[in-house]
Scaffold this motif. Sequence first.
Motif, PDB file in Angstrom:
ATOM      1  N   ALA A 225       0.828  -1.216   0.000  1.00 16.08           N
ATOM      2  CA  ALA A 225       0.000   0.000   0.000  1.00 16.08           C
ATOM      3  C   ALA A 225       0.860   1.262   0.000  1.00 16.08           C
ATOM      4  CB  ALA A 225      -0.969  -0.014   1.182  1.00 16.08           C
ATOM      5  N   PRO A 226       1.767   1.442   0.968  1.00 20.64           N
ATOM      6  CA  PRO A 226       2.608   2.633   0.902  1.00 20.64           C
ATOM      7  C   PRO A 226       3.608   2.605  -0.249  1.00 20.64           C
ATOM      8  CG  PRO A 226       3.273   1.245   2.745  1.00 20.64           C
ATOM      9  CD  PRO A 226       1.988   0.689   2.219  1.00 20.64           C
ATOM     10  N   LEU A 227       4.048   1.415  -0.651  1.00 22.84           N
ATOM     11  CA  LEU A 227       4.990   1.328  -1.768  1.00 22.84           C
ATOM     12  C   LEU A 227       4.365   1.856  -3.057  1.00 22.84           C
ATOM     13  CD1 LEU A 227       7.795   0.304  -2.744  1.00 22.84           C
ATOM     14  CD2 LEU A 227       6.716  -1.923  -3.178  1.00 22.84           C
ATOM     15  N   MET A 228       3.103   1.488  -3.289  1.00 25.74           N
ATOM     16  CA  MET A 228       2.449   1.892  -4.539  1.00 25.74           C
ATOM     17  C   MET A 228       1.857   3.294  -4.464  1.00 25.74           C
ATOM     18  SD  MET A 228       3.234  -0.687  -6.310  1.00 25.74           S
ATOM     19  CE  MET A 228       2.302  -0.634  -7.843  1.00 25.74           C
ATOM     20  N   THR A 229       1.594   3.799  -3.265  1.00 24.88           N
ATOM     21  CA  THR A 229       1.040   5.156  -3.154  1.00 24.88           C
ATOM     22  C   THR A 229       2.140   6.189  -2.890  1.00 24.88           C
ATOM     23  OG1 THR A 229       0.545   4.732  -0.808  1.00 24.88           O
ATOM     24  CG2 THR A 229      -1.233   4.368  -2.401  1.00 24.88           C
ATOM     25  N   ALA A 238      -6.590   3.446  -6.043  1.00 24.56           N
ATOM     26  CA  ALA A 238      -6.081   2.525  -7.065  1.00 24.56           C
ATOM     27  C   ALA A 238      -5.663   1.180  -6.484  1.00 24.56           C
ATOM     28  CB  ALA A 238      -4.890   3.156  -7.792  1.00 24.56           C
ATOM     29  N   LEU A 239      -5.559   1.100  -5.156  1.00 27.06           N
ATOM     30  CA  LEU A 239      -5.060  -0.125  -4.542  1.00 27.06           C
ATOM     31  C   LEU A 239      -5.878  -1.382  -4.884  1.00 27.06           C
ATOM     32  CD1 LEU A 239      -3.852   1.029  -1.021  1.00 27.06           C
ATOM     33  CD2 LEU A 239      -2.456   0.119  -2.881  1.00 27.06           C
ATOM     34  N   SER A 289       7.822   4.794 -10.533  1.00 26.50           N
ATOM     35  CA  SER A 289       6.977   5.283 -11.624  1.00 26.50           C
ATOM     36  C   SER A 289       5.747   4.395 -11.738  1.00 26.50           C
ATOM     37  CB  SER A 289       7.765   5.264 -12.938  1.00 26.50           C
ATOM     38  OG  SER A 289       7.004   5.797 -14.001  1.00 26.50           O
ATOM     39  N   PRO A 290       4.549   4.974 -11.899  1.00 26.67           N
ATOM     40  CA  PRO A 290       3.310   4.181 -11.821  1.00 26.67           C
ATOM     41  C   PRO A 290       3.234   3.002 -12.778  1.00 26.67           C
ATOM     42  CG  PRO A 290       2.803   6.516 -11.712  1.00 26.67           C
ATOM     43  CD  PRO A 290       4.265   6.412 -12.028  1.00 26.67           C
ATOM     44  N   ALA A 291       3.370   3.232 -14.076  1.00 26.19           N
ATOM     45  CA  ALA A 291       3.191   2.146 -15.041  1.00 26.19           C
ATOM     46  C   ALA A 291       4.221   1.028 -14.860  1.00 26.19           C
ATOM     47  CB  ALA A 291       3.226   2.686 -16.472  1.00 26.19           C
ATOM     48  N   PRO A 292       5.516   1.329 -14.788  1.00 27.16           N
ATOM     49  CA  PRO A 292       6.483   0.247 -14.565  1.00 27.16           C
ATOM     50  C   PRO A 292       6.260  -0.485 -13.245  1.00 27.16           C
ATOM     51  CG  PRO A 292       7.606   2.206 -15.358  1.00 27.16           C
ATOM     52  CD  PRO A 292       6.194   2.612 -15.037  1.00 27.16           C
ATOM     53  N   ALA A 293       5.834   0.245 -12.205  1.00 26.03           N
ATOM     54  CA  ALA A 293       5.572  -0.394 -10.917  1.00 26.03           C
ATOM     55  C   ALA A 293       4.430  -1.397 -11.031  1.00 26.03           C
ATOM     56  CB  ALA A 293       5.248   0.658  -9.863  1.00 26.03           C
ATOM     57  N   ALA A 294       3.382  -1.033 -11.759  1.00 26.90           N
ATOM     58  CA  ALA A 294       2.235  -1.929 -11.922  1.00 26.90           C
ATOM     59  C   ALA A 294       2.625  -3.176 -12.703  1.00 26.90           C
ATOM     60  CB  ALA A 294       1.099  -1.197 -12.626  1.00 26.90           C
ATOM     61  N   VAL A 295       3.403  -3.007 -13.767  1.00 30.45           N
ATOM     62  CA  VAL A 295       3.842  -4.151 -14.573  1.00 30.45           C
ATOM     63  C   VAL A 295       4.715  -5.083 -13.738  1.00 30.45           C
ATOM     64  CG1 VAL A 295       5.241  -4.865 -16.553  1.00 30.45           C
ATOM     65  CG2 VAL A 295       3.671  -2.917 -16.762  1.00 30.45           C
ATOM     66  N   ASP A 356      11.040   1.644  -0.874  1.00 24.09           N
ATOM     67  CA  ASP A 356      11.609   1.066  -2.080  1.00 24.09           C
ATOM     68  C   ASP A 356      12.793   0.150  -1.787  1.00 24.09           C
ATOM     69  OD1 ASP A 356      13.074   3.234  -1.228  1.00 24.09           O
ATOM     70  OD2 ASP A 356      13.621   3.907  -3.238  1.00 24.09           O
ATOM     71  N   SER A 357      13.213   0.062  -0.532  1.00 24.35           N
ATOM     72  CA  SER A 357      14.273  -0.883  -0.179  1.00 24.35           C
ATOM     73  C   SER A 357      13.736  -2.292   0.030  1.00 24.35           C
ATOM     74  CB  SER A 357      14.993  -0.426   1.090  1.00 24.35           C
ATOM     75  OG  SER A 357      14.142  -0.545   2.224  1.00 24.35           O
ATOM     76  N   THR A 358      12.420  -2.426   0.229  1.00 27.64           N
ATOM     77  CA  THR A 358      11.859  -3.739   0.566  1.00 27.64           C
ATOM     78  C   THR A 358      12.020  -4.773  -0.551  1.00 27.64           C
ATOM     79  OG1 THR A 358       9.638  -2.989  -0.074  1.00 27.64           O
ATOM     80  CG2 THR A 358      10.248  -2.773   2.260  1.00 27.64           C
ATOM     81  N   PRO A 359      11.940  -4.411  -1.847  1.00 32.19           N
ATOM     82  CA  PRO A 359      12.215  -5.437  -2.858  1.00 32.19           C
ATOM     83  C   PRO A 359      13.639  -5.981  -2.786  1.00 32.19           C
ATOM     84  CG  PRO A 359      11.036  -3.591  -3.844  1.00 32.19           C
ATOM     85  CD  PRO A 359      11.440  -3.171  -2.463  1.00 32.19           C
TER      86      PRO A 359
END
Length: 396
Positions: A225-229, A238-239, A289-295, A356-359
């Motif tokens: 949730a926080p990673l994508m927002t 959008a979640l 970035s939204p689109a690459p993150a979703a993919v 963004d360090s979690t991945p």
Amino acid sequence: MASRSAPALTALAVGTFALGMTEFVITGLLPPIAADLSVSIPTAGLLISGYALSVVIGGPLLTASVARRARKPVLIGLLGFFVAGNLISAVAPGFAAMMTGRVVAALCHGAFIGIATITAADLVRPERRSSAIAAMLSGITVASVAGVPLGTLLGQQFGWRATFWAMALLGVVAALATAAFVPATGSGDQPSARWGAFRSPVVWLALGMTALAFGAVYAPFTYVAPLMTDVAGFSPGALPWLLVLFGLGLVLGNVIGARSADRHLMPTIIVASAAMLIILVVFAWTAHSPAPAAVTLFALGVAAYATVPGLTTRVIAAADGDNLVVSAAAVSAFNLGNAAGAYLGGRAIAAGWGYDSTPLVGAAMEVGALGLAAALLLAGRMSTRTGDKSRSAEVF
């Protein structure tokens, strides 16, 4: 898969749908739960770790205690824990009560899936076991596609407690489906309760590989949730559809992994794990970035669940098949990984490294999984050299 087994596998899948929803829906509701219970988001993330650790400890112990009993009534009784735990969570006045509800709900998780795994495998021919297990576990993937997003949306619209009321009702439905369609077979005889399998190093290697490989997913996904927002820039609204996207990846990965693992067990695990390592490293970059993150989120779902049927089958095979305690231990391994991933991801956030360090935390865990996979391959070659060629061919 034989048509006679379809209703029973579907009923078991309803149960895993309920379990999958209650374990994973909290990822989409973490911010409002944290705010309502007056704790930080990393602290709220411990509700995921607490659930997972309850599965780790309670699964094998509870399974051993009921191993001699008929499987069908045990499965129904275990779902009673699920219902009770979600009711406690729905009315929890504070973090401690909420954690209690999560622990109670989790008590049924490992034992239910462990017994359901053996039950599903017994419904089909030996060469179709990975596919039967995948069909039973499809409830978890469907929960990821539909249940978790809908639960998140329900929580956003009516408050997060409404989601837990809904999951308690879902547990009742799962118990009714189990009562109606699962055959009253399998009494859990003495061999099924063996603990001796844990003397085998191969069993521990398989369990460790499972924990690290699947836990790698939950280092970033716990904080999706926080990673994508906050990082990728999506709005909270959008979640739900982002969780649907991840869930579709899980469904696709489950199908691919099951079919491939039926033919080539260890190669499937290794290829899927290597793919997940690459995706996790890339995710640390694309998350901005939204689109690459979703993919990348979708791709992570595919790779993650491509490993699951094979990992489960590999653990059971390491214990020579029909062993309820080891089957439950496989579920515990998945959840130990979940707990470790959630905890380590939370520590990285608390240390100031950012969401963004979690991945990258997950990528480090995946490296460990691949190391244990290499050890298992070495063990397989040693089995071949010592003359156990049929056994080596079966599980490698």
